[in-house]
Structures are given as structure tokens and as C-alpha cells.
Design a protein around this motif. Structure first.
Motif, mmCIF file in Angstrom:
data_model
loop_
_atom_site.group_PDB
_atom_site.id
_atom_site.type_symbol
_atom_site.label_atom_id
_atom_site.label_comp_id
_atom_site.label_asym_id
_atom_site.label_seq_id
_atom_site.Cartn_x
_atom_site.Cartn_y
_atom_site.Cartn_z
ATOM 1 N N MET A 1 -1.770 -12.944 3.044
ATOM 2 C CA MET A 1 -1.388 -11.513 3.092
ATOM 3 C C MET A 1 -1.916 -10.869 1.980
ATOM 4 O O MET A 1 -1.584 -11.502 0.840
ATOM 5 N N LEU A 2 -2.256 -9.634 1.992
ATOM 6 C CA LEU A 2 -2.760 -8.949 0.865
ATOM 7 C C LEU A 2 -1.170 -8.387 0.257
ATOM 8 O O LEU A 2 -0.588 -7.954 1.045
ATOM 9 N N GLN A 3 -1.223 -8.419 -0.979
ATOM 10 C CA GLN A 3 0.043 -7.682 -1.554
ATOM 11 C C GLN A 3 -0.329 -6.586 -2.713
ATOM 12 O O GLN A 3 -1.766 -6.616 -3.201
ATOM 13 N N HIS A 4 0.335 -5.661 -2.489
ATOM 14 C CA HIS A 4 -0.006 -4.572 -3.528
ATOM 15 C C HIS A 4 -1.176 -3.860 -3.413
ATOM 16 O O HIS A 4 -1.885 -3.646 -4.107
ATOM 17 N N PHE A 5 -1.817 -3.851 -2.126
ATOM 18 C CA PHE A 5 -2.894 -3.225 -1.664
ATOM 19 C C PHE A 5 -2.835 -1.538 -2.003
ATOM 20 O O PHE A 5 -1.759 -0.874 -1.745
ATOM 21 N N SER A 6 -3.925 -1.060 -2.723
ATOM 22 C CA SER A 6 -4.029 0.218 -3.010
ATOM 23 C C SER A 6 -5.304 0.796 -3.052
ATOM 24 O O SER A 6 -6.409 -0.039 -3.313
ATOM 25 N N PHE A 7 -5.470 1.901 -2.818
ATOM 26 C CA PHE A 7 -7.061 2.536 -2.543
ATOM 27 C C PHE A 7 -7.056 3.993 -3.187
ATOM 28 O O PHE A 7 -5.783 4.581 -3.125
ATOM 29 N N LYS A 8 -8.077 4.485 -3.424
ATOM 30 C CA LYS A 8 -8.431 5.896 -3.895
ATOM 31 C C LYS A 8 -9.895 6.227 -3.373
ATOM 32 O O LYS A 8 -10.633 5.476 -3.572
ATOM 33 N N PRO A 9 -9.991 7.385 -3.385
ATOM 34 C CA PRO A 9 -11.519 8.024 -3.215
ATOM 35 C C PRO A 9 -12.101 7.857 -4.513
ATOM 36 O O PRO A 9 -11.763 7.792 -5.556
ATOM 37 N N VAL A 54 -10.363 -12.210 4.200
ATOM 38 C CA VAL A 54 -9.623 -11.126 3.694
ATOM 39 C C VAL A 54 -10.537 -9.751 4.152
ATOM 40 O O VAL A 54 -9.743 -8.828 3.870
ATOM 41 N N LYS A 55 -11.784 -9.914 4.124
ATOM 42 C CA LYS A 55 -12.428 -8.768 4.737
ATOM 43 C C LYS A 55 -11.865 -7.874 5.802
ATOM 44 O O LYS A 55 -11.844 -6.957 6.082
ATOM 45 N N LYS A 56 -11.544 -8.964 6.735
ATOM 46 C CA LYS A 56 -10.837 -8.441 8.108
ATOM 47 C C LYS A 56 -9.452 -7.841 7.857
ATOM 48 O O LYS A 56 -9.230 -6.675 8.466
ATOM 49 N N MET A 57 -8.761 -8.233 6.790
ATOM 50 C CA MET A 57 -7.238 -7.525 6.464
ATOM 51 C C MET A 57 -7.817 -6.250 5.763
ATOM 52 O O MET A 57 -6.848 -5.223 6.069
ATOM 53 N N ILE A 58 -8.858 -6.237 4.986
ATOM 54 C CA ILE A 58 -9.000 -5.005 4.317
ATOM 55 C C ILE A 58 -9.458 -3.788 5.308
ATOM 56 O O ILE A 58 -9.063 -2.867 5.201
#
Length: 68
Positions: A1-9, A54-58
Motif C-alpha cells: 500500500m502506498l502511504q502519504h501519496f501526494s501530487f501536484k501539476p 506499484v504503477k497500477k496503484m499510482i
């Protein structure tokens, strides 16, 4: 499981698609770029050993947060 996932443009004007992301997986921090065609480029020094899972989760997280 991915934790603390964050993204931005990637771009300030937000009209050109593309995002940077980061997360923790198995106590290791990873980062990368997510392009509009679904391509993932790693910017961290290492890649997860089970990269395809991991790519699938992303992909699932990006679909939920960006495209919905």
C-alpha cells in the motif's frame, strides 16, 4: 500500500497536463512524473522492486484524484 501519496501539476498554468508525485512504499520514499498518456517516469534514485504493482496503484490514485 502506498502511504502519504501526494501530487501536484508540473506546470504553473495547469493547462499543460503532467504531474509530479511522491509517496512512501515499504518505508522507502519514491518520486516520479505522471504524464497524460499514463507514462510514469521515476525521478527517485531507485524504483520499487515490484514496479508493476506499484504503477497500477499510482494509476488508480491518479484516475481518482485527477480525472474525476
Amino acid at each position: 500500500m502506498l502511504q502519504h501519496f501526494s501530487f501536484k501539476p508540473m506546470y504553473e498554468n495547469k493547462q499543460l497536463p503532467g504531474w509530479t508525485f511522491s509517496f512512501f512504499y515499504k518505508q522507502t520514499r519514491y518520486s516520479g512524473e505522471y504524464l497524460p498518456n499514463g507514462t510514469i517516469t521515476w525521478t527517485s534514485t531507485s524504483q520499487p522492486t515490484d514496479e508493476e504493482a506499484v504503477k497500477k496503484m499510482i494509476h488508480e490514485l491518479m484516475l481518482f484524484h485527477v480525472y474525476e
